[in-house]
Scaffold this active site. Structure first.
Site, PDB file in Angstrom:
ATOM      1  N   ASP A  37       6.715  -9.520   2.720  1.00  0.00           N
ATOM      2  CA  ASP A  37       7.416  -8.227   2.747  1.00  0.00           C
ATOM      3  C   ASP A  37       8.802  -8.310   3.383  1.00  0.00           C
ATOM      4  OD1 ASP A  37       4.804  -7.548   1.994  1.00  0.00           O
ATOM      5  OD2 ASP A  37       4.296  -6.776   3.980  1.00  0.00           O
ATOM      6  N   GLU A  51       3.211  -0.286  -4.676  1.00  0.00           N
ATOM      7  CA  GLU A  51       3.673  -0.351  -3.282  1.00  0.00           C
ATOM      8  C   GLU A  51       5.043  -1.002  -3.255  1.00  0.00           C
ATOM      9  OE1 GLU A  51       0.468  -2.680  -1.774  1.00  0.00           O
ATOM     10  OE2 GLU A  51       1.290  -4.585  -2.491  1.00  0.00           O
TER      11      GLU A  51
END
Length: 651
Positions: A58, A228
């Site tokens: 991420d 997401e």
């Protein structure tokens, strides 16, 4: 301002502006006036993906005080995700680790699952937005928080004593936040999991939420297939929303994007821009983007999982180049495999045997007198593999290994092919366990002590080895023993002369500038940037904005009329080839007649106007070259003035 906190100053690159729409100028909200940074223009992380050692995911990016920063999630089990590290670099090559820039000890309400940091600078403060606790419903405590620091490396402390967003709104789990500041100074946060995405407005204090003109706070902007990892950037007046779709541990995890003329959408999916590659890595997703200010150079920063890793949390940081079409749409990103060892490490390489592999002085050396392997965690079948090889002692043999499987702990055990330099020249062979079988050899002057560029082209059973001269192979043969496998470096010392054993610790070989890719290429016209060889209605063309993208992708395969030459097979229409017909160029379905095979065969030669690029000479009409006149392709003799029209840049 336009993503000022994500921009990399590089005034020295102004002369290399690519054609296209340059980003808007940076605003005055940055942490310091930017000076030129010595950052090369790269097609990928030239010093090797993964970027850094360790499991991280991420990533989000920022540039503070002329230093490039990556803030990732620590990729461990949820209960162990209790802190965040950061990495910084002045050149995008060598990275410094900053440990525990944020720790749950400084966030009273956070317990675990510290996820997806999003950095931003404003009014003298550095902010880091994060998600914590992975809440499953509104009765659990957690969500999106914000921490603040006086320095980019922290330590960051909780800014408000609780979550900024603590509940599900419009079905969006409060995770995976991204912060974007527009030209007018308005800050937005994009976030959401569980298949829903929201956008909210941040007040100037960056720690509270504002309302939209209609009085709402949470505006749903969920595009098609959203899961997401939302991310926003702006280029040339267009707002680009990116997100991850599929399952983060599954085979379908990927990145898609949408464009809009408003920061709040609507966002309609355009295409998938980054997908898993069975030859390179899995689990590619949850990205950010960085732009080199004053240029149209952009990179996508993301995480991915090495092919041999089965633990879902074994994710690593990587980046690759983004290219835009003339209409602003994004071409699909290729996960490239390169390593020039300029970062002084060998992250991503796995070694076998006793060769004492060591990165030193911008290269990778086999230091001992014993042999062994150093492999990339890849699985290519058809491939083009290049590297610089410098053979040191006259009694050693070293080179490239490809389509490797079952590497052993012994110095010589593996299954696959090798192309070695020796004192006598070049040998291409295959290994079956400890057994070696030479397939072909070639003489090579000055094999020892001189750096040679070695290139492998393996397409099906066709195996070609080039050394220095990339126009004609030194070896061209066939073998079908191994269809796919890992790629790497190989060293095998020959038996030493009596009383002249190689001294331990001295290099037996040095390797540099490794590049491994499939045999699929796009060819950009050297005199028409962002325009590519493609086919439309069977006619060969050179066009911008090719849709679908596969119409401008070509498999470079052994020549249908001569395996030492090449033919170009359409990726979008397998079995069809680029051929010349009476001087015009078409894409036609393969037939077995000799005329077709010859007309669809080309000799790749150094570029007529730039020898670092490529030109294609017709096999059936020697002296005629593939070239474009306007938008159409022809195969004709070209004058000196027309040579740029017959020169192409392989991508």
């Amino acid at each position: 301002m336009v993503r000022t906190i994500r921009k990399l100053s590089l005034i020295a690159l102004a002369a290399t502006l690519l054609a296209g729409v340059a980003p808007s100028p940076a605003g005055a909200d940055g942490p310091a006036a930017a000076r030129a940074l010595d950052v090369p223009v790269q097609s990928t992380a030239e010093a090797g993906n993964p970027l850094v050692e360790g499991w991280y995911a991420d990533p989000d990016v920022a540039v503070y005080d002329n230093r490039f920063w990556i803030f990732p999630t620590t990729s461990r089990r949820y209960a162990e995700q209790t802190f965040m590290d950061a990495f910084s670099s002045t050149d995008m090559v060598t990275w410094t680790k900053h440990s525990k820039v944020l720790d749950i000890a400084d966030v009273s309400w956070a317990k675990y699952a510290l996820w997806a940091p999003a950095p931003v600078f404003r009014d003298g403060k550095y902010y880091l937005y994060f998600a914590a606790n992975d809440i499953q419903n509104d009765s659990e405590h957690g969500g999106i928080g914000v921490a603040v620091a006086d320095r980019p490396e922290g330590p960051y402390k909780d800014a408000i004593g609780g979550p900024l967003i603590s509940r599900f709104h419009n079905g969006a789990q409060p995770i995976d936040q991204d912060v974007f500041i527009d030209d007018d100074g308005q800050a937005y946060m994009y976030y959401g999991g569980w298949g829903h995405a929201n956008v909210v407005k941040l007040n100037p204090d960056m720690t509270s939420l504002d309302t939209f003109p209609d009085g709402s706070i949470y505006k749903e902007i969920t595009p098609e297939n959203y899961v997401e990892g939302s991310f926003m950037f702006k280029r040339g007046g267009s707002y680009y929303m990116m997100w991850s779709e599929g399952g983060w541990t599954g085979p379908d995890y990927s990145v898609s994007y949408a464009m809009s003329d408003s920061p709040t959408g609507p966002f309609k999916k355009i295409d998938k821009v980054l997908a898993q590659d069975s030859a390179v890595a899995r689990g590619s997703g949850h990205n950010s983007v960085v732009n080199v200010p004053g240029t149209d150079i952009w990179y996508i920063v993301y995480h991915r999982r090495p092919l041999s890793e089965t633990d879902g949390n074994h994710r690593a940081l990587a980046y690759d180049r983004i290219h835009f079409n003339k209409d602003g749409t994004i071409r699909p990103v290729t996960m490239e495999v390169k390593d020039n060892f300029d970062d002084g490490n060998a992250v991503g390489w796995r070694t076998y045997g006793g060769a004492g592999w060591t990165p030193e002085r911008g290269a990778y050396s086999a230091l001992s007198s014993s042999g062994g392997l150093a492999l990339q965690d890849t699985n290519f079948s058809d491939l083009i593999y290049e590297a610089d090889v410098t053979l040191r002692p006259s009694r050693s043999a070293s080179g490239l290994a490809f389509r490797v499987s079952r590497p052993g702990t012994g110095t010589e055990h593996f299954h696959g092919y090798y192309a070695d330099l020796t004192a006598e020249g070049l040998v291409l062979g295959k290994a079956t366990g400890d057994e070696r079988t030479p397939l072909a050899t070639a003489r090579l002057a000055g094999a020892v002590g001189k750096t040679h560029r070695v290139r492998i082209e393996a397409v099906g059973p066709s195996l070609k080895v080039y050394v220095d001269d990339m126009a004609e192979p030194k070896i061209s043969t066939t073998d079908s023993a191994f269809a796919s496998g890992a790629n790497g470096l190989h060293t095998t010392p020959l038996p030493p002369k009596a009383g002249a054993a190689a001294a331990p610790g001295k290099p037996s070989a040095r390797f540099d500038n490794v590049s491994i890719r499939s045999n699929v290429f796009s060819f950009e016209a050297s005199d028409a940037p962002n325009q590519f060889i493609r086919h439309a209605w069977s006619r060969g063309r050179v066009d911008p904005d090719v849709t679908p993208h596969a119409d401008m992708q070509w498999k470079v395969v052994p020549g249908l009329a001569d395996p030492s030459a090449a033919s170009l097979e359409s990726v979008n229409f397998p079995g069809t080839f680029l051929r010349q017909r009476d001087g015009e160029v078409w894409i036609d379905t393969r037939t077995d007649d000799a005329d077709f095979r010859e007309d669809a065969t080309w000799r790749r030669v150094p570029g007529l106007s730039d020898r670092t690029l490529a030109s294609f000479e017709s096999y059936s009409a020697p002296g005629s070259y593939l070239w474009h006149r306007g938008a159409l392709l022809y195969s004709e003799r070209v004058s000196a003035a027309d040579r740029p029209d017959a020169t192409f840049r392989p991508w």
